[in-house]
Design an enzyme around this catalytic site. Structure first.
Site, PDB file in Angstrom:
ATOM      1  N   ASN A 250      48.832  30.974  30.259  1.00 22.10           N
ATOM      2  CA  ASN A 250      49.339  29.825  29.079  1.00 22.10           C
ATOM      3  C   ASN A 250      48.312  28.613  29.502  1.00 22.10           C
ATOM      4  O   ASN A 250      47.638  28.593  30.220  1.00 22.10           O
ATOM      5  CB  ASN A 250      50.687  29.562  29.240  1.00 22.10           C
ATOM      6  CG  ASN A 250      51.304  29.083  30.834  1.00 22.10           C
ATOM      7  OD1 ASN A 250      50.450  28.291  31.305  1.00 22.10           O
ATOM      8  ND2 ASN A 250      52.181  29.857  31.350  1.00 22.10           N
ATOM      9  N   ARG A 251      48.654  27.513  28.979  1.00 20.92           N
ATOM     10  CA  ARG A 251      47.868  26.375  29.151  1.00 20.92           C
ATOM     11  C   ARG A 251      48.113  25.375  30.137  1.00 20.92           C
ATOM     12  O   ARG A 251      47.546  24.283  30.108  1.00 20.92           O
ATOM     13  CB  ARG A 251      47.709  25.591  27.829  1.00 20.92           C
ATOM     14  CG  ARG A 251      47.247  26.573  26.481  1.00 20.92           C
ATOM     15  CD  ARG A 251      47.407  25.778  25.102  1.00 20.92           C
ATOM     16  NE  ARG A 251      47.044  24.273  25.020  1.00 20.92           N
ATOM     17  CZ  ARG A 251      47.149  23.471  24.324  1.00 20.92           C
ATOM     18  NH1 ARG A 251      47.794  24.025  23.211  1.00 20.92           N
ATOM     19  NH2 ARG A 251      46.774  22.334  24.452  1.00 20.92           N
TER      20      ARG A 251
END
Ligand code: PMT
Length: 222
Positions: A30-31
């Site tokens: 994820n980011r």
């Protein structure tokens, strides 16, 4: 409050994403950049704590005075957090993957002629925060983060209760200037007694300091 209200306390912080390998070249992630969690670790040191930072794969320098343990996957983060016990405070700022491939392919998954998709078999990861809050070695304060795109307060309060936390710091993700990757953020901190504190918008370093001051003021079970 004195300048070092967390002196003598041991704080474990998790930060960054986890990467869940699919095969030797691909992963699910994820980011999260780690900026929020690293700022939290640095602020805890400034307030006098002894800090262990369990970091997922990020490219950030280690804050001064912090003991850093690098991990990659959710399973490794779980093991590292529990190995770092005992602690007085746990702060889960990491964006831990909720699902991981049931098995990691030993070699690169190839596209075959006629393939128009790929189905991944995923299983749930263990919830580090919830397990820690239910553990016999539970730190006196267990603090979660909630990353939400909408209905922030409702989902955050739900996680506070479901995971039996003392505090949860909720932030909005999916918008510019807060949440993942940005240098700034805004937090709403909910406590188990129904209290609510709005922090920011502000740089993550300043927010982390304000969050740690709230944590330091919070009464502990004997
Ligand atoms: O790293 P940055 O780019 O600075 O971005 C910061 C951040 C947005 C990642 C951070 O502020 C944040 O919100 N972290 C929590 C992100 C998250 O995964 O939230 P969640 O709502 O999915 O999870 C709730 C809580 O459970 C979190 O404390 C998480 O660490 C914990 N959790 C979740 C799943 C799992 N298997 N184990 C956990 O411990």
């Amino acid at each position: 409050m004195s300048g070092r209200p967390l002196a003598g306390q041991r704080v474990i912080v998790s930060a960054g994403p986890t990467f869940e390998d699919i095969d030797p070249v691909r992963f699910i992630g994820n980011r999260s950049s780690g900026k929020m969690g690293f700022a939290v670790a640095a602020a805890a040191v400034e307030l006098g704590a002894q800090v262990v930072l369990v970091a997922g794969p990020v490219s950030l320098p280690t804050p001064a005075g912090v003991q850093r343990i690098d991990v990659r996957s959710a399973a490794q983060m779980h093991a590292a957090v529990f190995a770092a016990l005992p602690a007085d405070v746990y702060i889960g700022a990491a964006a831990v993957a909720d699902f991981t491939p049931r098995a990691v392919a030993g070699s690169k998954i190839k596209k075959r002629p006629g393939d128009d998709g790929l189905v991944l078999d995923l299983v749930r990861t263990r919830d580090i925060l919830a397990e820690l809050a239910a553990d016999a070695r539970r730190p006196a304060l267990v603090v979660g983060f909630a990353a939400e795109t909408d209905d922030v307060a409702r989902y955050a309060r739900g996680k506070l209760a479901a995971k039996r936390l003392d505090l949860i710091a909720a932030n909005r993700v999916g918008v510019a200037g807060s949440g993942f990757e940005s240098d700034d953020n805004a937090l709403t901190v909910f406590d188990r007694d129904g209290g609510e504190h709005a922090l920011g918008p502000a740089p993550k370093a300043q927010l982390a300091h304000e969050l740690l001051e709230l944590i330091a003021r919070r009464p502990r079970a004997a």
